[in-house]
Design a protein around this motif. Structure first.
Motif, PDB file in Angstrom:
ATOM      1  N   MET A 166       0.940  -1.372   0.139  1.00 41.30           N
ATOM      2  CA  MET A 166       0.037   0.131  -0.134  1.00 41.30           C
ATOM      3  C   MET A 166       0.669   1.697  -0.066  1.00 41.30           C
ATOM      4  SD  MET A 166      -3.047   1.186   0.020  1.00 41.30           S
ATOM      5  CE  MET A 166      -3.930  -0.173   0.356  1.00 41.30           C
ATOM      6  N   TYR A 167       0.303   2.318  -0.556  1.00 42.63           N
ATOM      7  CA  TYR A 167       1.209   2.913  -1.557  1.00 42.63           C
ATOM      8  C   TYR A 167       1.217   4.181  -0.195  1.00 42.63           C
ATOM      9  CZ  TYR A 167       2.877   7.631  -3.033  1.00 42.63           C
ATOM     10  OH  TYR A 167       4.019   8.916  -2.793  1.00 42.63           O
ATOM     11  N   GLU A 168       2.145   4.860   0.402  1.00 43.61           N
ATOM     12  CA  GLU A 168       2.017   5.603   2.021  1.00 43.61           C
ATOM     13  C   GLU A 168       1.432   7.549   1.337  1.00 43.61           C
ATOM     14  OE1 GLU A 168       4.822   5.400   4.579  1.00 43.61           O
ATOM     15  OE2 GLU A 168       4.181   3.233   5.283  1.00 43.61           O
ATOM     16  N   CYS A 169       0.371   7.962   0.795  1.00 44.02           N
ATOM     17  CA  CYS A 169       0.131   9.248   0.487  1.00 44.02           C
ATOM     18  C   CYS A 169       0.989  10.493   0.888  1.00 44.02           C
ATOM     19  CB  CYS A 169      -0.947   8.974   0.324  1.00 44.02           C
ATOM     20  SG  CYS A 169      -2.392   8.633  -1.514  1.00 44.02           S
ATOM     21  N   GLU A 170       1.675  11.204   0.592  1.00 43.61           N
ATOM     22  CA  GLU A 170       1.494  12.334   1.388  1.00 43.61           C
ATOM     23  C   GLU A 170       0.632  13.418   1.803  1.00 43.61           C
ATOM     24  OE1 GLU A 170       5.726  13.291  -0.487  1.00 43.61           O
ATOM     25  OE2 GLU A 170       6.607  11.579   0.288  1.00 43.61           O
ATOM     26  N   GLU A 171      -0.271  13.683   0.864  1.00 41.04           N
ATOM     27  CA  GLU A 171      -1.221  14.472   0.871  1.00 41.04           C
ATOM     28  C   GLU A 171      -2.406  14.436  -0.223  1.00 41.04           C
ATOM     29  OE1 GLU A 171       1.608  16.978  -1.852  1.00 41.04           O
ATOM     30  OE2 GLU A 171       1.166  16.076  -3.751  1.00 41.04           O
ATOM     31  N   ALA A 172      -3.170  15.130   0.849  1.00 42.94           N
ATOM     32  CA  ALA A 172      -4.646  14.707  -0.054  1.00 42.94           C
ATOM     33  C   ALA A 172      -5.211  16.037   0.430  1.00 42.94           C
ATOM     34  CB  ALA A 172      -5.111  14.142   1.382  1.00 42.94           C
ATOM     35  N   ILE A 173      -6.719  16.123  -0.529  1.00 39.98           N
ATOM     36  CA  ILE A 173      -6.896  17.237  -0.556  1.00 39.98           C
ATOM     37  C   ILE A 173      -8.241  17.826   0.924  1.00 39.98           C
ATOM     38  CG2 ILE A 173      -9.096  18.026  -1.995  1.00 39.98           C
ATOM     39  CD1 ILE A 173      -6.126  18.317  -3.601  1.00 39.98           C
ATOM     40  N   TYR A 174      -8.037  19.029   1.539  1.00 41.12           N
ATOM     41  CA  TYR A 174      -8.562  19.091   2.314  1.00 41.12           C
ATOM     42  C   TYR A 174      -9.068  20.643   1.821  1.00 41.12           C
ATOM     43  CZ  TYR A 174      -9.590  19.970   7.177  1.00 41.12           C
ATOM     44  OH  TYR A 174     -10.271  20.855   8.631  1.00 41.12           O
ATOM     45  N   GLN A 175     -10.761  20.458   2.007  1.00 41.52           N
ATOM     46  CA  GLN A 175     -11.176  22.241   2.026  1.00 41.52           C
ATOM     47  C   GLN A 175     -10.984  22.778   0.874  1.00 41.52           C
ATOM     48  OE1 GLN A 175     -10.120  24.473   5.765  1.00 41.52           O
ATOM     49  NE2 GLN A 175     -11.766  23.062   7.363  1.00 41.52           N
ATOM     50  N   ASP A 176     -10.548  21.222  -0.805  1.00 41.18           N
ATOM     51  CA  ASP A 176     -10.319  22.196  -1.496  1.00 41.18           C
ATOM     52  C   ASP A 176      -8.727  22.906  -1.903  1.00 41.18           C
ATOM     53  OD1 ASP A 176     -12.635  21.370  -2.912  1.00 41.18           O
ATOM     54  OD2 ASP A 176     -13.785  23.802  -2.431  1.00 41.18           O
ATOM     55  N   ALA A 177      -8.176  22.281  -0.634  1.00 42.67           N
ATOM     56  CA  ALA A 177      -6.518  23.077  -1.009  1.00 42.67           C
ATOM     57  C   ALA A 177      -5.973  21.434  -0.815  1.00 42.67           C
ATOM     58  CB  ALA A 177      -6.186  24.203   0.240  1.00 42.67           C
ATOM     59  N   LEU A 178      -4.102  21.773  -1.512  1.00 40.89           N
ATOM     60  CA  LEU A 178      -3.632  20.453  -1.244  1.00 40.89           C
ATOM     61  C   LEU A 178      -2.811  20.674   0.230  1.00 40.89           C
ATOM     62  CD1 LEU A 178      -2.876  18.180  -2.968  1.00 40.89           C
ATOM     63  CD2 LEU A 178      -1.085  19.430  -3.585  1.00 40.89           C
ATOM     64  N   TRP A 179      -3.276  19.504   1.620  1.00 44.11           N
ATOM     65  CA  TRP A 179      -3.079  19.459   2.324  1.00 44.11           C
ATOM     66  C   TRP A 179      -1.847  18.262   2.742  1.00 44.11           C
ATOM     67  CZ3 TRP A 179      -3.079  16.742   6.763  1.00 44.11           C
ATOM     68  CH2 TRP A 179      -2.908  18.142   8.180  1.00 44.11           C
ATOM     69  N   LYS A 180      -1.243  18.288   2.763  1.00 43.49           N
ATOM     70  CA  LYS A 180       0.560  17.882   3.513  1.00 43.49           C
ATOM     71  C   LYS A 180       0.274  16.888   5.241  1.00 43.49           C
ATOM     72  CE  LYS A 180       4.011  18.947   0.366  1.00 43.49           C
ATOM     73  NZ  LYS A 180       3.976  18.001  -0.328  1.00 43.49           N
ATOM     74  N   ALA A 181       0.556  15.724   5.201  1.00 41.48           N
ATOM     75  CA  ALA A 181      -0.002  15.171   6.778  1.00 41.48           C
ATOM     76  C   ALA A 181       1.505  14.860   7.209  1.00 41.48           C
ATOM     77  CB  ALA A 181       0.593  13.852   5.965  1.00 41.48           C
ATOM     78  N   SER A 182       2.464  15.947   7.030  1.00 43.82           N
ATOM     79  CA  SER A 182       3.744  15.941   7.298  1.00 43.82           C
ATOM     80  C   SER A 182       3.641  17.991   8.383  1.00 43.82           C
ATOM     81  CB  SER A 182       4.567  16.477   6.474  1.00 43.82           C
ATOM     82  OG  SER A 182       4.527  17.829   5.498  1.00 43.82           O
ATOM     83  N   SER A 183       2.124  18.524   7.880  1.00 42.51           N
ATOM     84  CA  SER A 183       2.231  19.806   8.462  1.00 42.51           C
ATOM     85  C   SER A 183       0.840  19.520   9.670  1.00 42.51           C
ATOM     86  CB  SER A 183       0.654  20.363   7.417  1.00 42.51           C
ATOM     87  OG  SER A 183       0.954  20.789   6.409  1.00 42.51           O
ATOM     88  N   LEU A 184       1.430  17.864  10.506  1.00 43.88           N
ATOM     89  CA  LEU A 184       0.495  17.692  11.489  1.00 43.88           C
ATOM     90  C   LEU A 184       2.269  18.098  13.149  1.00 43.88           C
ATOM     91  CD1 LEU A 184      -1.200  14.794  11.151  1.00 43.88           C
ATOM     92  CD2 LEU A 184      -2.439  16.501  11.764  1.00 43.88           C
ATOM     93  N   LYS A 185       3.165  18.378  11.919  1.00 45.08           N
ATOM     94  CA  LYS A 185       4.277  18.560  13.197  1.00 45.08           C
ATOM     95  C   LYS A 185       4.768  19.754  12.882  1.00 45.08           C
ATOM     96  CE  LYS A 185       5.493  13.266  13.769  1.00 45.08           C
ATOM     97  NZ  LYS A 185       7.118  12.241  13.655  1.00 45.08           N
ATOM     98  N   ASP A 186       5.259  19.888  14.113  1.00 47.16           N
ATOM     99  CA  ASP A 186       6.533  21.143  14.043  1.00 47.16           C
ATOM    100  C   ASP A 186       7.792  21.200  13.925  1.00 47.16           C
ATOM    101  OD1 ASP A 186       8.011  19.842  16.411  1.00 47.16           O
ATOM    102  OD2 ASP A 186       6.203  20.665  18.045  1.00 47.16           O
ATOM    103  N   ARG A 187       8.534  22.345  13.938  1.00 47.13           N
ATOM    104  CA  ARG A 187       9.501  21.777  13.625  1.00 47.13           C
ATOM    105  C   ARG A 187      10.429  21.235  13.507  1.00 47.13           C
ATOM    106  NH1 ARG A 187      11.414  28.587  12.523  1.00 47.13           N
ATOM    107  NH2 ARG A 187       9.586  29.081  10.999  1.00 47.13           N
ATOM    108  N   ASN A 188      10.312  21.239  15.367  1.00 47.44           N
ATOM    109  CA  ASN A 188      11.914  19.656  16.189  1.00 47.44           C
ATOM    110  C   ASN A 188      11.205  18.278  15.189  1.00 47.44           C
ATOM    111  OD1 ASN A 188      12.690  22.213  17.118  1.00 47.44           O
ATOM    112  ND2 ASN A 188      10.945  22.299  18.110  1.00 47.44           N
ATOM    113  N   GLY A 189      10.006  17.945  14.946  1.00 43.85           N
ATOM    114  CA  GLY A 189       9.741  16.558  14.578  1.00 43.85           C
ATOM    115  C   GLY A 189       8.275  16.508  15.590  1.00 43.85           C
ATOM    116  N   ASN A 190       7.965  17.225  16.080  1.00 47.73           N
ATOM    117  CA  ASN A 190       7.060  16.444  17.733  1.00 47.73           C
ATOM    118  C   ASN A 190       5.435  17.132  17.119  1.00 47.73           C
ATOM    119  OD1 ASN A 190       8.886  15.824  19.688  1.00 47.73           O
ATOM    120  ND2 ASN A 190       8.813  18.302  19.365  1.00 47.73           N
ATOM    121  N   TYR A 191       4.357  16.346  16.904  1.00 47.21           N
ATOM    122  CA  TYR A 191       2.956  16.618  17.156  1.00 47.21           C
ATOM    123  C   TYR A 191       2.517  17.622  17.912  1.00 47.21           C
ATOM    124  CZ  TYR A 191       2.410  11.840  14.057  1.00 47.21           C
ATOM    125  OH  TYR A 191       2.456  11.392  13.824  1.00 47.21           O
TER     126      TYR A 191
END
Length: 424
Positions: free
Chosen positions: A1-26
């Protein structure tokens, strides 16, 4: 199964990595909110339009996945990686071709249909500027053909110019896939990008759409996409040795220089307003016979050359500063026949050299460029005839320098049109 990095959310491209801050913490509040949105099926796959699952655990990096049973091409890891690389390559190609345009990823079309890359630009040569939309999309061999048909039909209804890219074919594979056949009904040339080697493959199929009969590869950095959806060489759209980005960085405008030069020459005679109809067609209509090298065309070419040489003398510029390689791109008959005029627009076959000469693109509106190209073709017919009569003429005297000066400095369509009118 391919792990998608992004999805459409509220008509915009949203990346799953946005869940973490610059230090890598959720970012825990955001993580909780987005998991709830995922349960409510708010994340949509940009390729197939199906809902996606947000996976945001503590062991792996956050990612999106499809629900069990999905037939989306992104459910396959190999196809998903290839799709991502192709989207990056198309984005790069679009940015090279249209440096001043607005380029968006996964712009919505209709319903769940989206375009992977959408270019918003304008035909700057037209007096009344209208927005042009060019959609670049990669079509996997595993795509649903009904989905491709719907996407093609949607773009046609919306007046969007589609450019389709297909996978690079294995050596020896000549027969078209079903997807390639669908595309060939609307696109004269099939296109593929070799991401690893940064090559673009241009393929021509037979009239029945059964097999590829010619294929040629070019460095991706050396070709461009124009506003008509044609693949052209960089030399036809950018000055030698300087990209559009460099021109902007230096605060220069090649178009402004050409227009100024054109106005300078036009002011010496009857000035044509930009919106008026040129009457140069009357001058070359009879000369432009079907038979290349006809007497009338050659006779007109000789008169035209004399006039263009006069303009070159009046400019006062040195004609020793141009080389043939700098001014004209040359290609063999084999390369020309492999792809044809869809790529090599405005190419002229020089019988004296056994090569096609491709001068740089003329400036002006679409109609002005078309008319001026016919006139310039008569000039090249004269040059070719002179070299047929005297093969060594290019190396003797300053005649070659005068020819190169005309081709290099007179790229404003108005100059050629005015010169043709002067011969009436």
């Amino acid at each position: 199964m391919y792990e998608c990095e992004e999805a459409i959310y509220q008509d915009a491209l949203w990346k799953a990595s946005s869940l973490k801050d610059r230090n890598g913490n959720y970012i825990q509040d955001l993580r909780l909110k987005m998991r709830t949105e995922s349960q409510n099926r708010k994340f949509i796959c940009p390729e197939c339009g199906e809902p996606l699952i947000l996976n945001a655990g503590n062991i792996r990096q956050p990612y999106f996945s499809h629900y069990t049973g999905s037939e989306c091409v992104l459910t396959n890891k190999e196809q998903g990686e290839r799709n991502r690389r192709m989207r990056d390559a198309m984005l790069y190609f679009a940015s090279l071709s249209f440096p001043d345009a607005t380029i968006l990823q996964y712009e919505p079309l209709r319903g769940s249909l989206r375009s992977q890359i959408m270019v918003h630009t304008q035909d700057k040569k037209q007096e009344i500027k209208q927005e042009i939309k060019i959609a670049l999309n990669y079509v996997s061999d595993f795509v649903k053909h009904t989905q491709l048909e719907n996407k093609m039909g949607c773009m046609k209804e919306m007046g969007i110019l589609p450019i389709w890219f297909t996978p690079c074919r294995p050596d020896g594979q000549e027969r078209l896939t079903t997807a390639e056949y669908q595309i060939s009904t609307q696109q004269p040339l099939l296109l593929s990008i070799d991401c690893k080697n940064s090559l673009i493959y241009i393929k021509k199929c037979d009239d029945k759409g059964i097999r590829v009969i010619r294929e040629k590869a070019y460095p991706l950095s050396e070709v461009r996409l124009n506003e008509q959806g044609q693949i052209v060489f960089r030399e036809q759209t950018e000055p030698a040795g300087q990209t559009a980005a460099q021109m902007r960085a230096d605060g220069q405008s090649g178009q402004a220089k050409e227009n100024a030069k054109g106005r300078e020459h036009l002011e010496k005679g009857d000035t044509h307003e930009k919106g008026s109809d040129y009457t140069a067609a009357d001058s070359y209509e009879k000369a432009n016979c079907e038979e290349t090298g006809s007497y009338k065309k050659l006779a007109f070419g000789k008169l035209l050359a004399a006039r263009m040489f006069e303009l070159a003398e009046e400019s006062g510029n040195s004609r020793q500063s141009y080389s043939l390689d700098q001014v004209v791109f040359r290609i063999s008959q084999e390369d020309y026949m492999a792809i044809g005029p869809n790529v090599y627009s405005q190419a002229h076959y020089m019988k004296s050299r056994g090569l096609y000469w491709l001068p740089k693109k003329l400036k002006g509106s679409s109609q002005e460029r078309k008319n001026a190209a016919v006139i310039r073709d008569c000039f090249l017919e004269y040059v070719d005839n002179e070299l047929m009569i005297s093969p060594g003429k290019w190396e003797k005297g300053d005649w070659a320098g005068r020819v190169l000066q005309v081709l290099e400095e007179f790229r404003e369509s108005g100059i050629w049109l005015k010169a043709a009118d002067d011969l009436k």
